[in-house]
Design a protein around this motif. Structure first.
Motif, mmCIF file in Angstrom:
data_model
loop_
_atom_site.group_PDB
_atom_site.id
_atom_site.type_symbol
_atom_site.label_atom_id
_atom_site.label_comp_id
_atom_site.label_asym_id
_atom_site.label_seq_id
_atom_site.Cartn_x
_atom_site.Cartn_y
_atom_site.Cartn_z
ATOM 1 N N SER A 91 0.848 -1.185 0.000
ATOM 2 C CA SER A 91 0.000 0.000 0.000
ATOM 3 C C SER A 91 0.883 1.234 0.000
ATOM 4 O O SER A 91 1.895 1.286 0.698
ATOM 5 C CB SER A 91 -0.879 -0.010 1.247
ATOM 6 N N PHE A 92 0.512 2.210 -0.808
ATOM 7 C CA PHE A 92 1.292 3.438 -0.856
ATOM 8 C C PHE A 92 0.898 4.328 0.308
ATOM 9 O O PHE A 92 -0.247 4.698 0.450
ATOM 10 C CB PHE A 92 1.038 4.175 -2.173
ATOM 11 N N GLY A 93 1.836 4.678 1.148
ATOM 12 C CA GLY A 93 1.540 5.549 2.279
ATOM 13 C C GLY A 93 1.551 4.791 3.591
ATOM 14 O O GLY A 93 1.289 3.602 3.645
ATOM 15 N N LYS A 94 1.868 5.503 4.678
ATOM 16 C CA LYS A 94 1.969 4.895 6.012
ATOM 17 C C LYS A 94 0.639 4.266 6.430
ATOM 18 O O LYS A 94 -0.422 4.823 6.203
ATOM 19 C CB LYS A 94 2.356 5.961 7.049
ATOM 20 N N LEU A 95 0.747 3.121 7.068
ATOM 21 C CA LEU A 95 -0.452 2.417 7.515
ATOM 22 C C LEU A 95 -0.540 2.382 9.021
ATOM 23 O O LEU A 95 0.463 2.153 9.700
ATOM 24 C CB LEU A 95 -0.418 0.979 7.001
ATOM 25 N N ASP A 96 -1.756 2.569 9.559
ATOM 26 C CA ASP A 96 -1.918 2.410 11.008
ATOM 27 C C ASP A 96 -2.504 1.029 11.279
ATOM 28 O O ASP A 96 -2.815 0.274 10.353
ATOM 29 C CB ASP A 96 -2.772 3.543 11.602
ATOM 30 N N ASP A 97 -2.665 0.720 12.558
ATOM 31 C CA ASP A 97 -3.097 -0.613 12.959
ATOM 32 C C ASP A 97 -4.469 -0.976 12.379
ATOM 33 O O ASP A 97 -4.688 -2.091 11.889
ATOM 34 C CB ASP A 97 -3.119 -0.680 14.492
ATOM 35 N N ALA A 98 -5.385 -0.028 12.418
ATOM 36 C CA ALA A 98 -6.738 -0.290 11.911
ATOM 37 C C ALA A 98 -6.710 -0.624 10.426
ATOM 38 O O ALA A 98 -7.404 -1.520 9.952
ATOM 39 C CB ALA A 98 -7.641 0.906 12.170
ATOM 40 N N GLN A 99 -5.876 0.087 9.692
ATOM 41 C CA GLN A 99 -5.775 -0.143 8.250
ATOM 42 C C GLN A 99 -5.139 -1.504 7.960
ATOM 43 O O GLN A 99 -5.584 -2.233 7.077
ATOM 44 C CB GLN A 99 -4.958 0.982 7.595
ATOM 45 N N CYS A 100 -4.099 -1.835 8.740
ATOM 46 C CA CYS A 100 -3.466 -3.148 8.565
ATOM 47 C C CYS A 100 -4.462 -4.269 8.875
ATOM 48 O O CYS A 100 -4.489 -5.294 8.198
ATOM 49 C CB CYS A 100 -2.234 -3.281 9.460
ATOM 50 N N THR A 101 -5.261 -4.036 9.900
ATOM 51 C CA THR A 101 -6.252 -5.046 10.270
ATOM 52 C C THR A 101 -7.256 -5.250 9.145
ATOM 53 O O THR A 101 -7.648 -6.378 8.838
ATOM 54 C CB THR A 101 -6.984 -4.626 11.570
ATOM 55 N N GLN A 102 -7.670 -4.148 8.517
ATOM 56 C CA GLN A 102 -8.600 -4.252 7.390
ATOM 57 C C GLN A 102 -8.030 -5.132 6.286
ATOM 58 O O GLN A 102 -8.706 -5.978 5.711
ATOM 59 C CB GLN A 102 -8.840 -2.858 6.800
ATOM 60 N N ILE A 103 -6.751 -4.894 5.991
ATOM 61 C CA ILE A 103 -6.091 -5.651 4.918
ATOM 62 C C ILE A 103 -5.985 -7.125 5.318
ATOM 63 O O ILE A 103 -6.296 -8.027 4.543
ATOM 64 C CB ILE A 103 -4.679 -5.099 4.633
ATOM 65 N N ALA A 104 -5.552 -7.350 6.552
ATOM 66 C CA ALA A 104 -5.368 -8.729 7.025
ATOM 67 C C ALA A 104 -6.684 -9.488 7.005
ATOM 68 O O ALA A 104 -6.741 -10.645 6.584
ATOM 69 C CB ALA A 104 -4.775 -8.714 8.424
ATOM 70 N N ASN A 105 -7.750 -8.823 7.443
ATOM 71 C CA ASN A 105 -9.062 -9.482 7.482
ATOM 72 C C ASN A 105 -9.560 -9.860 6.098
ATOM 73 O O ASN A 105 -10.341 -10.788 5.943
ATOM 74 C CB ASN A 105 -10.101 -8.591 8.167
ATOM 75 N N ALA A 106 -9.084 -9.121 5.089
ATOM 76 C CA ALA A 106 -9.470 -9.451 3.713
ATOM 77 C C ALA A 106 -8.584 -10.560 3.164
ATOM 78 O O ALA A 106 -8.672 -10.912 1.985
ATOM 79 C CB ALA A 106 -9.386 -8.207 2.836
ATOM 80 N N ASN A 107 -7.757 -11.115 4.033
ATOM 81 C CA ASN A 107 -6.880 -12.249 3.736
ATOM 82 C C ASN A 107 -5.486 -11.855 3.262
ATOM 83 O O ASN A 107 -4.821 -12.635 2.588
ATOM 84 C CB ASN A 107 -7.541 -13.223 2.735
ATOM 85 N N GLY A 108 -5.060 -10.644 3.630
ATOM 86 C CA GLY A 108 -3.717 -10.203 3.227
ATOM 87 C C GLY A 108 -2.836 -9.981 4.440
ATOM 88 O O GLY A 108 -2.738 -8.867 4.942
ATOM 89 N N ALA A 109 -2.198 -11.053 4.905
ATOM 90 C CA ALA A 109 -1.439 -10.925 6.155
ATOM 91 C C ALA A 109 -0.048 -10.329 5.968
ATOM 92 O O ALA A 109 0.508 -9.736 6.893
ATOM 93 C CB ALA A 109 -1.331 -12.287 6.817
#
Lengths: 248, 319
Positions: free
Chosen positions: B40-58
């Protein structure tokens, strides 16, 4: 400033789409060929810009990759007001192939316009691929285009909004809805002038295709519409909830 | 070899189109027994990482140095290319959002790859080199073969869906080639109202000429709001400036595929149908029983919208 509008020739969108028995090829009998609607919008804008900034814009050229049968489509573009037309003599295979062919003539231009995708194969990407191949900038999702002296001003779509940008040339602009509002209509004068304007034919270069449209099929036909009368509104919403299951 | 998914943020969170790319890439990777990385382009916070992970992108890659950078097709393509090299990716899925999806064709040139746009879900029979896509303004489907070993895809909105597989994630920081765009200058950014993005909405309520005038839209908007739906319109409505252009759905407007599409006072011209043929369920309301829309709709009602829209609203409120 010289403008190049890349166009393709596509089947009229009201054409009933039918394939041969093996599903390998479109049945072309009775098909009307038109300028791809997205390209028609970008061409319209190019011609509007030329009228508005006639001291800055010296020429609007139209280019197509296609065999002789696409020349009527080129004449339509000339009739709309393009100054010259170029046909690169090859059957357009995929976006990659088409872009490679367009590099043969694109370097002469300051502003190159392309539509989002062809309405037939819907491959997309020609504008951006061409820009990458000749190492120039591209801006995509452009819904507004204007000239500011020798620079280009655009509005492009971003997630949740729009950006207004100043862009230096040379650049490829991939236009979408909004770049022009109503497609240009050819005047009688335009049609007559088009007959005299030149279609320059350029031999194709050898180039790869990267994808192949292997076979086609028609989607399953929709079931007949289930009608409700205006006193059956509850029934309609129940059907949406329990039958179609598209509503909570 | 790996699968690389490239997404970008929509302000604070990710649009369903980005998350769909994540889920799709993850499924592809699973089919090929490979790893999937989400950049992802740009700094990620925990909530954003969680969104990605939950969509199956760990496995997440955060391209930090692009935080706040103006999107430049060429520059961001260079950085995508660096990510591809770093992860030895042979399949790249770009989120189908503007302007990010413009990376895909440019990257295809850099990598000599096959670019296939708007693939319709996953092809169960041959998931890694033959993809299904709509052609002829959505009137037909084509099986498209990728001829290169490297493949770049965008997923047709709502054709695959977003998975929900909560899991732990790991984040890697990546600093791509530094640089600002040398050809673009930002004059203004207009983030608009916080409207639900048309391409993402599951339910869309669309109005045509049969709505008779812009003054009748508040009823449509209320109906849409009760449904949690996005609003759209036909071309004549946008041309007449009854509604903003970005609501125009159709062949030369937006092409959408919601689960449920209400066509209110829309005749059903082919050009409009080209924009909505992917909808799972179409409900048409029109005064004219001969309107073409009834040939395409799943459910229909011949009625005067001014009479029935308030009743629709009542039914929803009473639920």
């Amino acid at each position: 400033m010289k403008i190049l509008v890349c166009i393709s020739s596509t089947s009229d969108t009201t054409t009933k789409v039918k394939f041969d028995s093996e599903g390998k090829k479109l049945q072309e009998e009775g098909v009307q060929w038109i300028i791809n609607p997205w390209d028609e919008l970008t061409l319209t804008r190019a011609i509007e810009l030329k009228k508005k900034y006639s001291d800055v814009i010296s020429m609007v050229s139209v280019a197509i990759v296609g065999e002789e049968k696409v020349e009527p489509t080129l004449r339509k573009a000339l009739a709309l007001g393009a100054d010259e037309a170029v046909r690169i003599d090859a059957m357009p295979k995929d976006s990659f192939f088409v872009s490679r062919q367009l590099t043969l003539i694109a370097k002469d231009f300051d502003l190159i316009l392309a539509g989002v995708e062809g309405s037939d194969f819907q491959g997309g990407g020609v504008g951006q691929m061409l820009a990458e191949m000749i190492d120039i900038a591209s801006v995509s999702g452009v819904s507004f285009l204007d000239i500011k002296q020798t620079d280009v001003e655009v509005k492009r779509e971003i997630q949740g909004g729009k950006e207004t940008l100043k862009v230096s040339t040379p650049v490829v602009i991939v236009g979408q809805k909004g770049i022009a509002h109503v497609p240009a209509i050819a005047s009688i004068r335009g049609v007559m002038d088009a007959r005299r304007k030149e279609i320059r034919v350029v031999p194709a270069c050898s180039a790869d295709e990267k994808i192949m449209y292997d076979s086609y099929e028609l989607p399953e036909p929709r079931k007949e519409c289930k009608m409700f009368d205006e006193n059956q509104i509850d029934d309609l919403f129940n059907a949406l909830r329990h039958e179609a299951k598209v509503l909570q | 070899m790996s699968v690389l998914v490239i997404i970008d943020k929509k302000e604070k969170s990710f649009s369903s189109l980005s998350l769909e790319a994540v889920s799709y890439g993850a499924e592809l990777a699973k089919n090929m027994n490979q790893e999937v990385f989400v950049a992802s382009f740009g700094k990620l916070d925990d909530a954003q990482c969680t969104q990605i992970a939950n969509a199956n992108g760990a496995n997440i890659i955060s391209v930090n140095n692009l935080e706040g950078s103006l999107f430049d097709d060429a520059l961001f393509t260079c950085i995508a290319n660096e990510l591809v090299s770093e992860k030895e990716a042979n399949i790249i899925v770009c989120a189908n959002t503007f302007p990010l999806k413009s990376i895909a064709p440019r990257l295809a040139v850099k990598l000599d790859a096959s670019f296939i746009s708007n693939v319709e879900g996953l092809n169960k029979d041959n998931p890694i080199s033959i993809f299904l896509k709509k052609v002829y303004t959505g009137k037909a489907l084509s099986y498209v073969k990728a001829l290169s070993k490297k493949i770049i895809l965008t997923v047709s909105p709502n054709s695959f869906g977003v998975h929900n597989i909560p899991q732990e994630y790991n984040v890697e920081n990546f600093d791509g080639t530094k640089g600002e765009s040398s050809t673009l200058e930002l004059i203004e950014r207009d983030m608009g109202e916080d409207k639900l993005l048309l391409e993402e909405a599951n339910i869309v309520v669309s109005g045509g000429r049969g709505m008779r005038g812009p003054e009748n839209w508040p009823l449509l908007e209320e109906f849409a709001s009760l449904l949690g739906a996005a609003t759209a319109c036909s071309r004549p409505v946008a041309d007449e400036n009854w509604r903003p252009e970005d609501e125009h759905v159709g062949q030369t407007g937006k092409i959408i595929a919601p689960s449920l599409y209400f066509a209110l006072g829309i005749s059903g011209a082919i050009q409009h149908m080209g924009g909505i043929s992917g909808s799972k369920c179409i409900v048409a309301v029109n005064k004219d029983p001969e309107a073409s829309i009834f040939k395409f709709a799943n459910y229909g009602m011949v009625a005067d919208l001014q009479k029935v829209l308030p009743k629709f609203i009542e039914v929803l409120k009473n639920k």
